[in-house]
Write a protein that holds these residues in place. Structure first.
Motif, PDB file in Angstrom:
ATOM      1  N   VAL A 160       0.826  -1.171  -0.070  1.00 50.13           N
ATOM      2  CA  VAL A 160      -0.051   0.094   0.130  1.00 50.13           C
ATOM      3  C   VAL A 160       0.850   1.140   0.103  1.00 50.13           C
ATOM      4  O   VAL A 160       1.963   1.231   0.917  1.00 50.13           O
ATOM      5  CB  VAL A 160      -0.924   0.128   1.294  1.00 50.13           C
ATOM      6  N   SER A 169      -0.462   4.447   0.231  1.00 50.67           N
ATOM      7  CA  SER A 169      -1.260   5.559   0.384  1.00 50.67           C
ATOM      8  C   SER A 169      -1.496   5.217   2.035  1.00 50.67           C
ATOM      9  O   SER A 169      -1.056   4.191   2.544  1.00 50.67           O
ATOM     10  CB  SER A 169      -2.396   5.557  -0.396  1.00 50.67           C
ATOM     11  N   ARG A 228     -12.022  -2.585  -3.797  1.00 51.40           N
ATOM     12  CA  ARG A 228     -10.728  -3.693  -3.514  1.00 51.40           C
ATOM     13  C   ARG A 228     -10.807  -4.482  -2.413  1.00 51.40           C
ATOM     14  O   ARG A 228     -10.021  -5.374  -2.191  1.00 51.40           O
ATOM     15  CB  ARG A 228      -9.510  -2.798  -3.390  1.00 51.40           C
ATOM     16  N   ARG A 229     -11.737  -4.430  -1.522  1.00 59.15           N
ATOM     17  CA  ARG A 229     -12.119  -5.116  -0.318  1.00 59.15           C
ATOM     18  C   ARG A 229     -13.596  -4.914   0.154  1.00 59.15           C
ATOM     19  O   ARG A 229     -14.292  -3.848  -0.358  1.00 59.15           O
ATOM     20  CB  ARG A 229     -11.347  -4.618   0.911  1.00 59.15           C
ATOM     21  N   GLU A 272     -10.193   8.085  -2.450  1.00 61.21           N
ATOM     22  CA  GLU A 272     -10.174   6.862  -1.744  1.00 61.21           C
ATOM     23  C   GLU A 272     -11.203   6.644  -0.538  1.00 61.21           C
ATOM     24  O   GLU A 272     -11.336   7.700  -0.001  1.00 61.21           O
ATOM     25  CB  GLU A 272      -8.663   6.974  -0.954  1.00 61.21           C
ATOM     26  N   LEU A 303      -7.685   0.374   2.709  1.00 61.29           N
ATOM     27  CA  LEU A 303      -8.175   0.943   1.486  1.00 61.29           C
ATOM     28  C   LEU A 303      -9.095  -0.019   0.933  1.00 61.29           C
ATOM     29  O   LEU A 303      -8.703  -0.943   0.138  1.00 61.29           O
ATOM     30  CB  LEU A 303      -7.249   1.423   0.648  1.00 61.29           C
ATOM     31  N   GLN A 360     -11.222   2.924  -4.515  1.00 64.35           N
ATOM     32  CA  GLN A 360     -10.377   3.862  -5.212  1.00 64.35           C
ATOM     33  C   GLN A 360     -11.218   4.671  -6.462  1.00 64.35           C
ATOM     34  O   GLN A 360     -11.858   3.526  -6.968  1.00 64.35           O
ATOM     35  CB  GLN A 360      -9.166   3.544  -5.702  1.00 64.35           C
TER      36      GLN A 360
END
Lengths: 279, 279
Positions: B127, B129, B229-230, B256, B264, B267
Protein backbone atom coordinates in the motif's frame (compact mmCIF):
# COMPACT_ATOMS: atom_id res chain seq x y z
CA UNK A 1 2.19 12.33 -44.54
CA UNK A 2 0.58 11.20 -41.29
CA UNK A 3 -1.28 8.38 -42.94
CA UNK A 4 1.91 6.63 -43.88
CA UNK A 5 3.33 6.22 -40.39
CA UNK A 6 3.37 2.79 -38.80
CA UNK A 7 0.96 3.83 -36.02
CA UNK A 8 -1.54 5.32 -38.45
CA UNK A 9 -1.39 2.21 -40.60
CA UNK A 10 -1.93 0.04 -37.54
CA UNK A 11 -5.00 2.04 -36.47
CA UNK A 12 -6.51 2.60 -39.92
CA UNK A 13 -10.14 1.70 -40.47
CA UNK A 14 -12.28 0.91 -43.48
CA UNK A 15 -15.92 1.84 -43.06
CA UNK A 16 -18.37 -0.93 -43.94
CA UNK A 17 -21.68 -0.43 -45.74
CA UNK A 18 -23.21 -0.41 -42.29
CA UNK A 19 -21.85 3.01 -41.37
CA UNK A 20 -21.31 2.23 -37.67
CA UNK A 21 -19.09 -0.73 -38.53
CA UNK A 22 -15.38 -0.41 -39.33
CA UNK A 23 -12.97 -3.07 -40.50
CA UNK A 24 -9.45 -3.16 -39.11
CA UNK A 25 -6.42 -5.40 -39.33
CA UNK A 26 -4.58 -6.10 -36.07
CA UNK A 27 -0.97 -6.32 -37.18
CA UNK A 28 1.51 -8.72 -35.65
CA UNK A 29 3.91 -5.73 -35.68
CA UNK A 30 2.02 -4.35 -32.66
CA UNK A 31 1.95 -7.53 -30.63
CA UNK A 32 3.41 -7.50 -27.15
CA UNK A 33 3.85 -11.06 -25.91
CA UNK A 34 0.80 -13.19 -26.62
CA UNK A 35 -1.59 -10.43 -27.67
CA UNK A 36 -1.99 -7.15 -29.52
CA UNK A 37 -0.98 -4.25 -27.28
CA UNK A 38 -3.93 -2.72 -25.39
CA UNK A 39 -2.88 0.82 -26.28
CA UNK A 40 -3.26 0.06 -29.99
CA UNK A 41 -6.78 -1.25 -29.31
CA UNK A 42 -7.64 1.94 -27.37
CA UNK A 43 -6.39 4.03 -30.30
CA UNK A 44 -8.41 1.94 -32.78
CA UNK A 45 -11.60 2.43 -30.77
CA UNK A 46 -10.68 6.09 -30.30
CA UNK A 47 -10.24 6.65 -34.01
CA UNK A 48 -13.57 5.00 -34.86
CA UNK A 49 -15.37 7.11 -32.25
CA UNK A 50 -13.59 10.27 -33.40
CA UNK A 51 -14.83 9.70 -36.94
CA UNK A 52 -18.38 8.78 -35.97
CA UNK A 53 -18.93 11.35 -33.20
CA UNK A 54 -17.14 14.09 -35.18
CA UNK A 55 -19.03 13.29 -38.39
CA UNK A 56 -22.15 14.87 -36.95
CA UNK A 57 -20.69 18.36 -37.25
CA UNK A 58 -20.17 18.65 -33.51
CA UNK A 59 -16.41 19.07 -33.84
CA UNK A 60 -16.06 16.60 -30.96
CA UNK A 61 -13.19 14.65 -32.49
CA UNK A 62 -10.83 14.54 -29.49
CA UNK A 63 -11.01 11.88 -26.78
CA UNK A 64 -11.65 13.46 -23.36
CA UNK A 65 -12.30 10.33 -21.32
CA UNK A 66 -12.05 6.78 -22.66
CA UNK A 67 -12.96 3.75 -20.49
CA UNK A 68 -12.05 0.31 -21.83
CA UNK A 69 -12.81 -3.10 -20.31
CA UNK A 70 -10.67 -5.85 -21.82
CA UNK A 71 -12.65 -9.05 -22.34
CA UNK A 72 -10.36 -11.43 -24.20
CA UNK A 73 -6.93 -11.42 -25.77
CA UNK A 74 -6.68 -9.75 -29.20
CA UNK A 75 -4.75 -11.69 -31.80
CA UNK A 76 -3.11 -10.67 -35.07
CA UNK A 77 -5.68 -10.73 -37.88
CA UNK A 78 -8.92 -9.08 -38.97
CA UNK A 79 -11.13 -7.28 -36.47
CA UNK A 80 -14.21 -5.08 -36.49
CA UNK A 81 -14.92 -1.92 -34.53
CA UNK A 82 -18.59 -1.08 -34.05
CA UNK A 83 -19.68 2.26 -32.61
CA UNK A 84 -22.91 3.52 -31.08
CA UNK A 85 -23.56 7.20 -30.54
CA UNK A 86 -25.02 7.76 -27.09
CA UNK A 87 -25.42 11.52 -26.90
CA UNK A 88 -24.48 14.72 -28.73
CA UNK A 89 -24.07 17.67 -26.39
CA UNK A 90 -22.92 21.25 -26.77
CA UNK A 91 -19.44 20.80 -25.32
CA UNK A 92 -19.02 17.01 -25.35
CA UNK A 93 -20.48 13.95 -27.05
CA UNK A 94 -20.43 10.32 -25.88
CA UNK A 95 -20.30 6.99 -27.61
CA UNK A 96 -19.63 3.31 -27.16
CA UNK A 97 -17.38 1.09 -29.23
CA UNK A 98 -16.57 -2.56 -29.24
CA UNK A 99 -13.86 -4.52 -30.96
CA UNK A 100 -14.58 -8.07 -32.08
CA UNK A 101 -12.66 -10.83 -33.80
CA UNK A 102 -14.95 -13.54 -35.20
CA UNK A 103 -17.53 -14.28 -32.51
CA UNK A 104 -15.29 -13.07 -29.67
CA UNK A 105 -15.57 -9.61 -28.20
CA UNK A 106 -12.14 -8.22 -27.30
CA UNK A 107 -12.73 -4.79 -25.78
CA UNK A 108 -15.78 -2.77 -24.76
CA UNK A 109 -15.28 1.00 -24.66
CA UNK A 110 -17.41 3.90 -23.43
CA UNK A 111 -16.02 7.34 -24.17
CA UNK A 112 -16.69 11.05 -24.06
CA UNK A 113 -15.23 13.23 -26.81
CA UNK A 114 -14.85 17.00 -27.22
CA UNK A 115 -12.66 19.60 -28.84
CA UNK A 116 -9.20 20.07 -27.31
CA UNK A 117 -8.13 22.82 -29.75
CA UNK A 118 -8.86 25.56 -27.22
CA UNK A 119 -6.61 23.73 -24.77
CA UNK A 120 -3.60 23.55 -27.10
CA UNK A 121 -1.75 26.27 -25.24
CA UNK A 122 -4.04 27.01 -22.28
CA UNK A 123 -2.47 27.10 -18.85
CA UNK A 124 -4.19 24.83 -16.34
CA UNK A 125 -5.77 26.48 -13.32
CA UNK A 126 -3.77 24.26 -10.96
CA UNK A 127 -1.34 21.36 -11.30
CA UNK A 128 -0.52 19.17 -8.27
CA UNK A 129 1.95 16.88 -9.96
CA UNK A 130 5.36 17.32 -11.60
CA UNK A 131 6.96 15.85 -14.71
CA UNK A 132 9.15 12.83 -13.99
CA UNK A 133 12.67 13.82 -13.02
CA UNK A 134 15.16 11.64 -14.91
CA UNK A 135 18.26 11.79 -17.09
CA UNK A 136 17.87 12.81 -20.77
CA UNK A 137 16.90 10.08 -23.26
CA UNK A 138 20.50 9.45 -24.32
CA UNK A 139 21.38 8.56 -20.72
CA UNK A 140 18.38 6.28 -20.19
CA UNK A 141 18.05 2.55 -20.89
CA UNK A 142 16.69 1.84 -24.38
CA UNK A 143 14.52 -1.15 -25.22
CA UNK A 144 17.27 -2.25 -27.61
CA UNK A 145 18.92 -3.48 -24.40
CA UNK A 146 15.93 -5.72 -23.57
CA UNK A 147 16.59 -9.49 -23.46
CA UNK A 148 16.62 -10.95 -27.00
CA UNK A 149 13.71 -13.31 -26.22
CA UNK A 150 11.51 -10.37 -25.12
CA UNK A 151 12.37 -8.44 -28.28
CA UNK A 152 11.59 -11.50 -30.35
CA UNK A 153 8.21 -12.18 -28.76
CA UNK A 154 7.20 -8.51 -28.69
CA UNK A 155 7.50 -6.91 -32.15
CA UNK A 156 5.89 -3.77 -30.67
CA UNK A 157 9.28 -2.91 -29.21
CA UNK A 158 10.56 -2.37 -32.79
CA UNK A 159 7.95 0.40 -33.30
CA UNK A 160 8.74 2.56 -30.27
CA UNK A 161 11.78 4.26 -28.87
CA UNK A 162 11.27 3.71 -25.15
CA UNK A 163 14.02 4.86 -22.76
CA UNK A 164 13.65 3.88 -19.12
CA UNK A 165 15.03 5.86 -16.21
CA UNK A 166 18.07 3.82 -15.04
CA UNK A 167 16.81 4.21 -11.45
CA UNK A 168 13.70 2.18 -12.35
CA UNK A 169 15.18 -0.82 -14.16
CA UNK A 170 16.84 -2.70 -11.31
CA UNK A 171 14.13 -5.37 -11.63
CA UNK A 172 15.63 -6.37 -14.99
CA UNK A 173 18.73 -7.59 -13.16
CA UNK A 174 16.95 -8.95 -10.08
CA UNK A 175 17.19 -5.77 -8.01
CA UNK A 176 13.77 -4.09 -7.96
CA UNK A 177 13.77 -0.77 -6.12
CA UNK A 178 10.58 -1.57 -4.19
CA UNK A 179 9.36 2.00 -4.71
CA UNK A 180 6.59 0.99 -7.12
CA UNK A 181 7.54 3.60 -9.70
CA UNK A 182 8.61 3.32 -13.32
CA UNK A 183 9.34 6.23 -15.64
CA UNK A 184 10.76 6.82 -19.08
CA UNK A 185 10.76 8.62 -22.42
CA UNK A 186 8.66 7.60 -25.42
CA UNK A 187 8.52 8.43 -29.10
CA UNK A 188 7.74 6.45 -32.24
CA UNK A 189 10.83 5.18 -34.04
CA UNK A 190 9.50 6.57 -37.33
CA UNK A 191 9.21 10.03 -35.72
CA UNK A 192 5.40 10.14 -35.94
CA UNK A 193 4.54 13.06 -33.63
CA UNK A 194 2.22 12.82 -30.61
CA UNK A 195 -1.53 13.51 -30.88
CA UNK A 196 -4.48 12.40 -28.73
CA UNK A 197 -4.58 8.96 -30.41
CA UNK A 198 -0.91 8.39 -29.59
CA UNK A 199 -1.64 9.42 -25.98
CA UNK A 200 -4.29 6.67 -25.76
CA UNK A 201 -1.47 4.30 -26.72
CA UNK A 202 1.25 5.92 -24.61
CA UNK A 203 -0.48 5.47 -21.24
CA UNK A 204 0.07 1.71 -21.48
CA UNK A 205 3.67 1.60 -22.74
CA UNK A 206 5.85 1.42 -19.63
CA UNK A 207 6.60 -1.89 -17.92
CA UNK A 208 4.17 -2.53 -15.02
CA UNK A 209 5.18 -1.09 -11.65
CA UNK A 210 4.72 -4.57 -10.18
CA UNK A 211 8.14 -5.42 -11.67
CA UNK A 212 9.67 -2.61 -9.63
CA UNK A 213 8.05 -4.23 -6.56
CA UNK A 214 9.66 -7.59 -7.27
CA UNK A 215 6.44 -9.21 -8.52
CA UNK A 216 7.41 -11.01 -11.73
CA UNK A 217 5.23 -11.69 -14.75
CA UNK A 218 2.74 -9.93 -16.96
CA UNK A 219 0.08 -7.59 -15.65
CA UNK A 220 -2.76 -7.92 -18.18
CA UNK A 221 -5.23 -5.07 -18.08
CA UNK A 222 -8.79 -5.66 -16.88
CA UNK A 223 -9.89 -2.03 -17.23
CA UNK A 224 -8.15 1.15 -18.35
CA UNK A 225 -9.54 4.68 -18.32
CA UNK A 226 -7.64 7.55 -19.91
CA UNK A 227 -8.26 11.29 -19.67
CA UNK A 228 -6.72 13.40 -22.44
CA UNK A 229 -6.17 16.87 -21.02
CA UNK A 230 -4.17 18.71 -23.71
CA UNK A 231 -3.08 18.48 -27.33
CA UNK A 232 0.54 17.37 -26.94
CA UNK A 233 3.51 19.34 -28.31
CA UNK A 234 5.81 17.60 -30.83
CA UNK A 235 8.78 15.65 -29.48
CA UNK A 236 9.47 13.19 -26.72
CA UNK A 237 6.78 12.22 -24.22
CA UNK A 238 7.67 11.60 -20.60
CA UNK A 239 5.78 8.77 -18.86
CA UNK A 240 5.37 7.99 -15.17
CA UNK A 241 3.63 4.98 -13.56
CA UNK A 242 2.73 4.63 -9.90
CA UNK A 243 0.35 2.64 -7.71
CA UNK A 244 -1.50 3.03 -4.41
CA UNK A 245 -2.53 -0.58 -3.76
CA UNK A 246 -1.13 -3.87 -5.00
CA UNK A 247 -2.71 -7.23 -4.19
CA UNK A 248 -1.34 -10.64 -4.99
CA UNK A 249 -3.83 -11.04 -7.82
CA UNK A 250 -4.70 -7.44 -8.83
CA UNK A 251 -3.03 -4.04 -9.01
CA UNK A 252 -4.15 -0.49 -9.68
CA UNK A 253 -1.69 1.48 -11.81
CA UNK A 254 -1.77 5.20 -12.60
CA UNK A 255 0.00 6.76 -15.57
CA UNK A 256 0.85 10.36 -16.36
CA UNK A 257 2.02 11.57 -19.77
CA UNK A 258 3.94 14.87 -19.98
CA UNK A 259 4.79 16.52 -23.30
CA UNK A 260 8.01 18.24 -24.42
CA UNK A 261 6.56 21.60 -23.33
CA UNK A 262 6.33 20.31 -19.75
CA UNK A 263 2.56 19.95 -19.66
CA UNK A 264 0.53 17.08 -18.20
CA UNK A 265 -1.32 15.97 -21.34
CA UNK A 266 -2.84 12.63 -20.31
CA UNK A 267 -3.69 10.69 -17.15
CA UNK A 268 -4.83 7.12 -16.86
CA UNK A 269 -5.69 4.56 -14.24
CA UNK A 270 -5.97 0.85 -14.82
CA UNK A 271 -6.78 -2.29 -12.89
CA UNK A 272 -4.65 -5.27 -13.89
CA UNK A 273 -4.42 -8.92 -13.05
CA UNK A 274 -1.22 -10.14 -11.43
CA UNK A 275 0.37 -13.52 -11.11
CA UNK A 276 -2.38 -15.56 -12.72
CA UNK A 277 -2.79 -17.02 -16.15
CA UNK A 278 -5.17 -15.15 -18.42
CA UNK A 279 -8.74 -16.40 -18.01
CA UNK B 1 -33.04 -6.39 7.68
CA UNK B 2 -30.85 -4.90 4.97
CA UNK B 3 -33.73 -4.62 2.51
CA UNK B 4 -35.51 -2.10 4.70
CA UNK B 5 -32.77 0.52 4.82
CA UNK B 6 -33.18 3.77 2.91
CA UNK B 7 -30.24 3.01 0.60
CA UNK B 8 -31.52 -0.46 -0.25
CA UNK B 9 -34.98 0.93 -0.93
CA UNK B 10 -33.48 3.60 -3.17
CA UNK B 11 -31.51 1.04 -5.18
CA UNK B 12 -34.16 -1.68 -5.32
CA UNK B 13 -35.06 -3.14 -8.71
CA UNK B 14 -38.04 -5.01 -10.11
CA UNK B 15 -37.18 -7.35 -12.92
CA UNK B 16 -39.35 -6.99 -16.02
CA UNK B 17 -40.62 -9.86 -18.18
CA UNK B 18 -37.63 -9.12 -20.37
CA UNK B 19 -35.09 -10.52 -17.93
CA UNK B 20 -32.35 -8.02 -18.78
CA UNK B 21 -34.61 -5.09 -17.95
CA UNK B 22 -35.15 -3.77 -14.43
CA UNK B 23 -37.55 -1.10 -13.23
CA UNK B 24 -36.42 1.39 -10.61
CA UNK B 25 -37.78 4.49 -8.95
CA UNK B 26 -35.36 7.41 -8.54
CA UNK B 27 -36.47 8.93 -5.25
CA UNK B 28 -36.40 12.63 -4.59
CA UNK B 29 -34.90 11.68 -1.19
CA UNK B 30 -31.60 11.04 -2.98
CA UNK B 31 -31.49 14.23 -4.99
CA UNK B 32 -28.51 16.53 -4.63
CA UNK B 33 -29.30 19.92 -6.15
CA UNK B 34 -30.97 19.59 -9.53
CA UNK B 35 -30.43 15.86 -10.07
CA UNK B 36 -30.32 12.43 -8.49
CA UNK B 37 -26.92 11.82 -6.92
CA UNK B 38 -24.48 10.02 -9.24
CA UNK B 39 -23.43 7.57 -6.55
CA UNK B 40 -26.99 6.28 -6.25
CA UNK B 41 -27.06 5.71 -10.02
CA UNK B 42 -23.76 3.82 -9.85
CA UNK B 43 -25.19 1.62 -7.08
CA UNK B 44 -28.38 1.01 -9.11
CA UNK B 45 -26.39 -0.10 -12.14
CA UNK B 46 -24.10 -2.10 -9.85
CA UNK B 47 -26.99 -3.92 -8.26
CA UNK B 48 -28.55 -4.82 -11.63
CA UNK B 49 -25.21 -6.13 -12.91
CA UNK B 50 -24.58 -8.02 -9.67
CA UNK B 51 -27.89 -9.84 -10.09
CA UNK B 52 -27.52 -10.55 -13.78
CA UNK B 53 -23.81 -11.49 -13.81
CA UNK B 54 -24.12 -13.45 -10.56
CA UNK B 55 -27.26 -15.26 -11.70
CA UNK B 56 -25.20 -17.39 -14.05
CA UNK B 57 -23.66 -19.32 -11.17
CA UNK B 58 -20.31 -17.62 -11.57
CA UNK B 59 -20.40 -16.13 -8.07
CA UNK B 60 -19.21 -12.87 -9.62
CA UNK B 61 -21.53 -10.63 -7.61
CA UNK B 62 -19.07 -8.01 -6.42
CA UNK B 63 -18.09 -4.95 -8.47
CA UNK B 64 -14.35 -4.91 -9.20
CA UNK B 65 -14.20 -2.03 -11.68
CA UNK B 66 -17.18 0.09 -12.70
CA UNK B 67 -16.87 2.81 -15.39
CA UNK B 68 -19.80 5.20 -15.78
CA UNK B 69 -20.26 7.98 -18.35
CA UNK B 70 -22.98 10.43 -17.35
CA UNK B 71 -25.06 11.53 -20.33
CA UNK B 72 -27.90 13.62 -18.93
CA UNK B 73 -29.27 14.69 -15.58
CA UNK B 74 -31.34 12.06 -13.74
CA UNK B 75 -34.59 13.32 -12.26
CA UNK B 76 -36.89 11.95 -9.56
CA UNK B 77 -39.31 9.42 -11.06
CA UNK B 78 -39.36 6.06 -12.82
CA UNK B 79 -36.27 4.72 -14.57
CA UNK B 80 -35.14 1.51 -16.22
CA UNK B 81 -31.83 -0.30 -15.94
CA UNK B 82 -30.96 -2.60 -18.83
CA UNK B 83 -28.00 -4.95 -18.66
CA UNK B 84 -26.02 -6.86 -21.26
CA UNK B 85 -23.64 -9.66 -20.32
CA UNK B 86 -20.38 -9.29 -22.22
CA UNK B 87 -18.30 -12.16 -20.93
CA UNK B 88 -18.21 -14.83 -18.25
CA UNK B 89 -14.68 -15.74 -17.18
CA UNK B 90 -13.16 -17.94 -14.54
CA UNK B 91 -12.19 -15.18 -12.11
CA UNK B 92 -14.18 -12.18 -13.42
CA UNK B 93 -17.21 -11.46 -15.59
CA UNK B 94 -18.07 -8.26 -17.46
CA UNK B 95 -21.26 -6.51 -18.38
CA UNK B 96 -22.79 -3.27 -19.57
CA UNK B 97 -25.72 -1.41 -18.09
CA UNK B 98 -27.61 1.70 -19.01
CA UNK B 99 -30.11 3.75 -17.12
CA UNK B 100 -32.91 5.48 -19.02
CA UNK B 101 -35.81 7.73 -18.16
CA UNK B 102 -38.39 7.91 -20.95
CA UNK B 103 -36.44 8.32 -24.19
CA UNK B 104 -33.40 9.85 -22.47
CA UNK B 105 -30.35 7.82 -21.56
CA UNK B 106 -28.88 8.97 -18.24
CA UNK B 107 -25.82 6.82 -17.62
CA UNK B 108 -23.87 4.23 -19.59
CA UNK B 109 -21.85 1.77 -17.51
CA UNK B 110 -19.29 -0.90 -18.37
CA UNK B 111 -18.16 -3.02 -15.45
CA UNK B 112 -16.15 -6.04 -14.41
CA UNK B 113 -17.39 -8.12 -11.47
CA UNK B 114 -15.81 -10.87 -9.38
CA UNK B 115 -15.88 -12.37 -5.91
CA UNK B 116 -14.35 -10.26 -3.13
CA UNK B 117 -15.03 -12.79 -0.37
CA UNK B 118 -11.45 -14.05 -0.44
CA UNK B 119 -10.30 -10.46 0.07
CA UNK B 120 -12.40 -9.80 3.16
CA UNK B 121 -9.43 -10.00 5.47
CA UNK B 122 -6.49 -10.45 3.08
CA UNK B 123 -3.53 -8.17 3.56
CA UNK B 124 -2.53 -6.29 0.41
CA UNK B 125 0.93 -6.97 -1.00
CA UNK B 126 1.79 -3.26 -0.88
CA UNK B 127 0.00 0.00 0.00
CA UNK B 128 1.46 3.35 -1.05
CA UNK B 129 -1.20 5.55 0.50
CA UNK B 130 -2.39 6.24 4.03
CA UNK B 131 -5.83 6.78 5.55
CA UNK B 132 -6.78 10.44 5.92
CA UNK B 133 -5.47 11.95 9.11
CA UNK B 134 -8.22 13.99 10.77
CA UNK B 135 -10.05 14.50 14.07
CA UNK B 136 -12.66 11.92 15.16
CA UNK B 137 -16.20 12.31 13.75
CA UNK B 138 -17.47 14.17 16.82
CA UNK B 139 -14.84 16.87 16.25
CA UNK B 140 -15.55 17.24 12.52
CA UNK B 141 -18.06 19.47 10.77
CA UNK B 142 -21.40 17.74 10.19
CA UNK B 143 -23.64 18.44 7.22
CA UNK B 144 -26.30 19.59 9.69
CA UNK B 145 -24.20 22.79 9.74
CA UNK B 146 -24.62 23.26 5.96
CA UNK B 147 -26.47 26.39 4.81
CA UNK B 148 -30.27 25.91 5.11
CA UNK B 149 -30.80 26.49 1.38
CA UNK B 150 -28.33 23.69 0.52
CA UNK B 151 -30.04 21.32 2.95
CA UNK B 152 -33.40 22.22 1.45
CA UNK B 153 -32.36 21.70 -2.17
CA UNK B 154 -30.39 18.52 -1.42
CA UNK B 155 -32.51 15.95 0.45
CA UNK B 156 -29.62 13.49 0.06
CA UNK B 157 -27.96 15.26 2.99
CA UNK B 158 -30.74 13.92 5.26
CA UNK B 159 -29.73 10.33 4.37
CA UNK B 160 -26.02 10.48 5.22
CA UNK B 161 -23.97 11.44 8.22
CA UNK B 162 -21.05 13.23 6.58
CA UNK B 163 -18.44 14.88 8.83
CA UNK B 164 -15.82 17.03 7.14
CA UNK B 165 -12.31 17.59 8.44
CA UNK B 166 -12.39 21.16 9.83
CA UNK B 167 -9.10 21.83 7.99
CA UNK B 168 -10.91 21.31 4.65
CA UNK B 169 -14.02 23.47 5.05
CA UNK B 170 -12.55 26.98 4.89
CA UNK B 171 -14.17 27.40 1.47
CA UNK B 172 -17.58 27.41 3.17
CA UNK B 173 -16.66 30.70 4.82
CA UNK B 174 -14.72 32.18 1.89
CA UNK B 175 -11.30 30.87 2.98
CA UNK B 176 -10.37 27.89 0.78
CA UNK B 177 -7.07 26.29 1.78
CA UNK B 178 -5.79 26.08 -1.81
CA UNK B 179 -4.39 22.61 -1.15
CA UNK B 180 -6.96 20.85 -3.31
CA UNK B 181 -7.84 18.28 -0.67
CA UNK B 182 -11.10 17.42 1.05
CA UNK B 183 -11.60 14.62 3.57
CA UNK B 184 -14.25 13.40 5.95
CA UNK B 185 -16.19 10.60 7.61
CA UNK B 186 -19.28 8.92 6.14
CA UNK B 187 -21.99 6.60 7.35
CA UNK B 188 -25.70 6.26 6.61
CA UNK B 189 -27.92 7.97 9.16
CA UNK B 190 -30.01 4.79 9.48
CA UNK B 191 -26.84 2.83 10.36
CA UNK B 192 -26.95 0.69 7.20
CA UNK B 193 -23.47 -0.85 7.16
CA UNK B 194 -20.99 -0.53 4.27
CA UNK B 195 -20.84 -3.07 1.46
CA UNK B 196 -19.55 -2.83 -2.13
CA UNK B 197 -22.76 -1.10 -3.32
CA UNK B 198 -22.37 1.57 -0.64
CA UNK B 199 -18.75 2.03 -1.74
CA UNK B 200 -19.95 2.79 -5.29
CA UNK B 201 -22.02 5.55 -3.68
CA UNK B 202 -19.39 6.71 -1.17
CA UNK B 203 -16.72 7.64 -3.72
CA UNK B 204 -18.86 10.57 -4.86
CA UNK B 205 -20.02 11.94 -1.50
CA UNK B 206 -17.48 14.59 -0.52
CA UNK B 207 -17.71 18.17 -1.80
CA UNK B 208 -15.55 18.67 -4.93
CA UNK B 209 -11.92 19.63 -4.29
CA UNK B 210 -12.45 22.60 -6.62
CA UNK B 211 -14.19 24.32 -3.68
CA UNK B 212 -11.00 23.96 -1.64
CA UNK B 213 -9.20 25.67 -4.56
CA UNK B 214 -11.55 28.65 -4.48
CA UNK B 215 -13.43 27.62 -7.63
CA UNK B 216 -17.11 27.99 -6.77
CA UNK B 217 -20.05 26.04 -8.16
CA UNK B 218 -21.00 22.50 -8.94
CA UNK B 219 -18.65 19.98 -10.51
CA UNK B 220 -20.97 17.65 -12.43
CA UNK B 221 -19.41 14.31 -13.32
CA UNK B 222 -18.66 13.44 -16.94
CA UNK B 223 -17.07 10.08 -16.18
CA UNK B 224 -16.40 8.15 -12.98
CA UNK B 225 -14.55 4.86 -12.61
CA UNK B 226 -14.46 3.02 -9.29
CA UNK B 227 -12.33 0.06 -8.22
CA UNK B 228 -13.63 -1.91 -5.25
CA UNK B 229 -10.62 -3.55 -3.60
CA UNK B 230 -11.99 -5.08 -0.36
CA UNK B 231 -15.22 -5.95 1.41
CA UNK B 232 -15.49 -3.09 3.93
CA UNK B 233 -15.67 -3.61 7.69
CA UNK B 234 -18.74 -2.27 9.55
CA UNK B 235 -18.61 1.28 10.87
CA UNK B 236 -17.52 4.69 9.65
CA UNK B 237 -15.85 5.11 6.27
CA UNK B 238 -13.07 7.64 5.81
CA UNK B 239 -13.02 9.50 2.49
CA UNK B 240 -10.26 11.51 0.84
CA UNK B 241 -10.42 13.53 -2.40
CA UNK B 242 -7.45 14.94 -4.31
CA UNK B 243 -6.59 16.15 -7.80
CA UNK B 244 -3.56 16.38 -10.08
CA UNK B 245 -4.83 18.79 -12.74
CA UNK B 246 -7.60 21.37 -12.67
CA UNK B 247 -8.62 23.38 -15.73
CA UNK B 248 -11.08 26.22 -15.87
CA UNK B 249 -13.69 23.97 -17.42
CA UNK B 250 -12.70 20.45 -16.32
CA UNK B 251 -11.11 18.73 -13.34
CA UNK B 252 -9.86 15.25 -12.53
CA UNK B 253 -10.68 14.13 -9.00
CA UNK B 254 -9.45 11.02 -7.21
CA UNK B 255 -11.19 9.46 -4.22
CA UNK B 256 -10.03 6.92 -1.69
CA UNK B 257 -12.33 5.12 0.75
CA UNK B 258 -10.83 3.59 3.91
CA UNK B 259 -12.83 1.35 6.24
CA UNK B 260 -12.93 1.25 10.04
CA UNK B 261 -10.26 -1.47 10.04
CA UNK B 262 -7.86 0.95 8.32
CA UNK B 263 -7.92 -0.71 4.91
CA UNK B 264 -8.14 1.00 1.52
CA UNK B 265 -11.39 -0.54 0.25
CA UNK B 266 -12.22 1.58 -2.81
CA UNK B 267 -10.50 3.97 -5.22
CA UNK B 268 -12.09 6.12 -7.87
CA UNK B 269 -11.15 8.73 -10.43
CA UNK B 270 -13.57 11.05 -12.15
CA UNK B 271 -13.52 13.78 -14.75
CA UNK B 272 -15.92 16.63 -13.99
CA UNK B 273 -17.09 19.79 -15.64
CA UNK B 274 -16.36 23.05 -13.86
CA UNK B 275 -17.88 26.50 -14.07
CA UNK B 276 -20.28 25.85 -16.93
CA UNK B 277 -23.97 25.16 -17.04
CA UNK B 278 -24.91 21.55 -17.70
CA UNK B 279 -25.10 20.84 -21.42
Amino acid sequence: MTSTTEFDQATSLIRADDSALHHAELRDDWRFGAGIHGGVLMALAGRALSEDLGAQGSGHRDPISVSAHFLSRSLPGPATVRTEILRHGRTVSSGMAFIRQGDQERVRVVATFGDLADKATADPARVFSAPPSMPPPEKCVGTDLAPPELLKESPLLQRVDLRLDPDCVGWAVGMPSGRGAVQGWLRFLDDREPDPMMLLFAVDCLPPVSLDLGIPGWAPTLELTTHIRRLPAPGWLRLKHSTSLVDNDRMEEDAEVWDSAGRLVAQSRQLTRLGRPDS
